[in-house]
Design an enzyme around this catalytic site. Structure first.
Site, short mmCIF file in Angstrom:
data_model
loop_
_atom_site.label_atom_id
_atom_site.label_comp_id
_atom_site.label_asym_id
_atom_site.label_seq_id
_atom_site.Cartn_x
_atom_site.Cartn_y
_atom_site.Cartn_z
N LYS A 228 -2.23 -2.74 7.97
CA LYS A 228 -3.39 -2.27 8.71
C LYS A 228 -3.54 -3.01 10.02
O LYS A 228 -3.27 -4.21 10.12
CB LYS A 228 -4.67 -2.47 7.87
N TYR B 142 -9.62 -10.49 -7.94
CA TYR B 142 -8.66 -10.52 -9.03
C TYR B 142 -8.92 -11.67 -10.00
O TYR B 142 -8.39 -11.67 -11.11
CB TYR B 142 -7.23 -10.59 -8.49
N ARG C 253 -0.56 -1.59 -7.14
CA ARG C 253 -0.84 -2.71 -6.23
C ARG C 253 -1.77 -3.72 -6.92
O ARG C 253 -1.55 -4.93 -6.87
CB ARG C 253 -1.47 -2.17 -4.95
N HIS D 283 -2.35 2.72 -5.94
CA HIS D 283 -3.19 1.54 -5.74
C HIS D 283 -3.33 0.73 -7.02
O HIS D 283 -3.50 -0.48 -6.99
CB HIS D 283 -4.56 1.95 -5.21
N HIS E 288 -4.34 -9.15 2.90
CA HIS E 288 -5.80 -9.22 3.01
C HIS E 288 -6.19 -10.17 4.13
O HIS E 288 -5.70 -11.30 4.19
CB HIS E 288 -6.42 -9.72 1.70
N ARG F 13 0.87 -1.17 0.00
CA ARG F 13 0.00 0.00 0.00
C ARG F 13 0.91 1.23 0.00
O ARG F 13 2.05 1.17 0.47
CB ARG F 13 -0.90 0.02 1.23
#
Length: 296
Positions: free
Chosen positions: A162, A275, A243, A240, A266, A140
């Protein structure tokens, strides 16, 4: 004495490692709901569903309502586990249907052109290193800008993502070589820093701002310049998007979806599965080449 919302939020930070912005969002959702419904520990599932339906009629988007529903589910699951309530009113809450957004990505040739055009910028070595690292690792933009020297582990990066979660991401030789070249001139970016900001020394990509590192906004402007130089519409290019390109190209090349999930950080595999909609032709080829019966 703290209320149940405060206790829940404290648990989210201590046990789940939720970020400050996430906790603030949870608090806002729950406190707004409590103004309408009264004490949340005493309300019913029907009333919560009516509250969410009323928000929809007011024009609140499906994505926002889905987020609020998720917060309710987490909140009441916590209350039930703590024996504060005997019945979970959020157990059967209905989620609104969300339209799946297909991630935007660049082709491999466009990525190569973007990286090549970094050589026309003033700080070309730094920009090229950042672009190659971003595309090679799927970081990120905040993880890239805030990357610290201690997180570089040879051919791997220890990423702090995160919710303070950490993950190890490998980087290939080309990106590592470019990063090594940048390291030879990194000191000149530190020399421009104020002695009042010694923290800049710990960042891989130092900056002149109060944070001590190159900001997301600063990098955003630079990547747009690269897009213009590469003849790519700036609207199609962002950190992004790189990414997304990283994940899409890996999947098209036959990489395992779980491995991509781990590298992207994730929490839910469902987030990574988006994806699979990006490269249908490549996925068909993968089945034809690797499935035992297809080979026959």
């Amino acid at each position: 004495m703290p209320g149940y919302i405060d206790i829940f939020l404290e648990a989210m930070v201590a046990e789940k490692g939720r970020a400050a912005k996430t906790v603030a969002s949870y608090r806002s959702d729950l406190e707004l709901a409590e103004k309408e419904l009264g004490p949340l520990s005493e309300t019913s599932g029907d009333r919560i569903q009516e509250y969410l339906a009323a928000l929809s009629k007011q024009g609140i988007g499906a994505g926002t309502i889905a987020r609020k529903t998720s917060v309710f589910r987490q909140f009441y699951k916590f209350l039930a586990l703590e024996k504060i309530i005997s019945k979970n009113p959020a157990k059967s809450l209905e989620l609104p249907k969300l339209s799946k957004k297909i991630p935007k990505y660049l082709t491999a040739d466009e990525i190569e052109s973007l990286i090549s055009c970094a050589g026309e910028l003033r700080y070309k070595i730094r920009m090229r290193a950042m672009l190659e690292l971003l595309y090679a690792s799927g970081l990120r933009v905040s993880e890239l800008c805030e990357l610290q020297m201690g997180q570089l582990l040879g051919d791997k990066i220890l990423v702090r993502g995160k919710g303070a979660k950490e993950r190890l991401v490998p980087i290939h030789d080309t990106a590592k070589k470019t990063l090594d070249e940048y390291m030879k001139v990194r000191d000149k970016f530190i020399r421009h820093q104020s002695p009042l900001r010694p923290t800049s020394h710990k960042y891989v990509f130092p900056g002149t701002g109060a944070d001590g590192h190159l900001t997301r906004f600063g990098f955003f402007k630079l990547i747009k310049k690269c897009a213009v130089l590469a003849g790519i519409s700036p609207e199609r290019v962002s950190p992004h998007v790189l990414r997304h390109s990283f994940a899409s190209h890996l999947l098209a090349g036959g990489a395992n979806l779980r491995a991509i999930q781990a590298m992207l950080g994730h929490e839910d595999i469902a987030t990574t599965q988006v994806y699979t909609h990006v490269q249908p032709a490549a996925l068909v080829d993968a089945v034809m080449q690797h499935h035992p019966l297809a080979k026959k």
